[in-house]
Design a protein around this motif. Sequence first.
Motif, PDB file in Angstrom:
ATOM      1  N   ASN A  97      30.464   1.709  33.804  1.00  0.00           N
ATOM      2  CA  ASN A  97      30.003   0.547  34.561  1.00  0.00           C
ATOM      3  C   ASN A  97      30.014  -0.724  33.705  1.00  0.00           C
ATOM      4  N   ASP A  98      29.561  -0.594  32.458  1.00  0.00           N
ATOM      5  CA  ASP A  98      29.397  -1.772  31.605  1.00  0.00           C
ATOM      6  C   ASP A  98      30.667  -2.204  30.875  1.00  0.00           C
ATOM      7  N   CYS A  99      31.517  -1.235  30.487  1.00  0.00           N
ATOM      8  CA  CYS A  99      32.708  -1.610  29.714  1.00  0.00           C
ATOM      9  C   CYS A  99      33.859  -0.630  29.922  1.00  0.00           C
ATOM     10  N   GLY A 100      33.965  -0.084  31.117  1.00  0.00           N
ATOM     11  CA  GLY A 100      35.005   0.902  31.408  1.00  0.00           C
ATOM     12  C   GLY A 100      36.418   0.406  31.196  1.00  0.00           C
ATOM     13  N   THR A 101      36.626  -0.884  31.312  1.00  0.00           N
ATOM     14  CA  THR A 101      37.975  -1.419  31.113  1.00  0.00           C
ATOM     15  C   THR A 101      38.416  -1.318  29.659  1.00  0.00           C
ATOM     16  N   TYR A 102      37.476  -1.138  28.750  1.00  0.00           N
ATOM     17  CA  TYR A 102      37.800  -1.033  27.322  1.00  0.00           C
ATOM     18  C   TYR A 102      37.992   0.410  26.859  1.00  0.00           C
ATOM     19  N   VAL A 103      37.763   1.380  27.749  1.00  0.00           N
ATOM     20  CA  VAL A 103      37.770   2.793  27.354  1.00  0.00           C
ATOM     21  C   VAL A 103      38.829   3.553  28.143  1.00  0.00           C
ATOM     22  N   THR A 104      39.774   4.155  27.425  1.00  0.00           N
ATOM     23  CA  THR A 104      40.801   4.968  28.077  1.00  0.00           C
ATOM     24  C   THR A 104      40.256   6.375  28.324  1.00  0.00           C
ATOM     25  N   ASN A 105      40.982   7.161  29.107  1.00  0.00           N
ATOM     26  CA  ASN A 105      40.575   8.550  29.358  1.00  0.00           C
ATOM     27  C   ASN A 105      40.543   9.347  28.061  1.00  0.00           C
ATOM     28  N   ASN A 106      41.529   9.121  27.192  1.00  0.00           N
ATOM     29  CA  ASN A 106      41.571   9.826  25.915  1.00  0.00           C
ATOM     30  C   ASN A 106      40.365   9.445  25.049  1.00  0.00           C
ATOM     31  N   GLU A 107      40.041   8.155  25.007  1.00  0.00           N
ATOM     32  CA  GLU A 107      38.879   7.706  24.240  1.00  0.00           C
ATOM     33  C   GLU A 107      37.583   8.276  24.823  1.00  0.00           C
ATOM     34  N   GLU A 108      37.543   8.390  26.129  1.00  0.00           N
ATOM     35  CA  GLU A 108      36.367   8.959  26.774  1.00  0.00           C
ATOM     36  C   GLU A 108      36.193  10.424  26.377  1.00  0.00           C
ATOM     37  N   ALA A 109      37.292  11.161  26.293  1.00  0.00           N
ATOM     38  CA  ALA A 109      37.223  12.567  25.876  1.00  0.00           C
ATOM     39  C   ALA A 109      36.729  12.682  24.434  1.00  0.00           C
ATOM     40  N   ILE A 110      37.209  11.794  23.566  1.00  0.00           N
ATOM     41  CA  ILE A 110      36.769  11.790  22.167  1.00  0.00           C
ATOM     42  C   ILE A 110      35.291  11.435  22.087  1.00  0.00           C
TER      43      ILE A 110
END
Length: 131
Positions: A97-110
């Motif tokens: 919600n706050d910064c999802g545009t800065y986080v890729t799916n791969n980064e989210e998994a990490i």
Amino acid sequence: MKINTKESFIVIILGFFVIFFLQISISQALELDLTAAQNAVGKRFASKFCEAKEKGFSSESSSEFALNNTYLKFVAFPEDDKFLEDLWEFTIGRIRNDCGTYVTNNEEAILRDFFKEEGEIASNRDLYLPH
């Protein structure tokens, strides 16, 4: 009024017992329930992670920054996988919600792996602290 040695000794012993019982209560209070953990850890972790990502830091650096600026390093969680999963879902929801545009799916998994590892440490705090 003069206090004799026996009364002083009794007062000192009672003082130690009060301190001992307060210390136990404080330790037990640090084991957070989910709502308190979401407020104390999840919101702050997401906020600090997003703050670092918006400044251009990598996900790894942002994770470390968030860890160093939250209570996650200091709290003790219950040994409950559902608790950690619910806390993660809350936290990643805030990040999206706050910064999802800065986080890729791969980064989210990490980030999920990082958060899970730190959550497991918080669930087993006594294994990581010297006795």
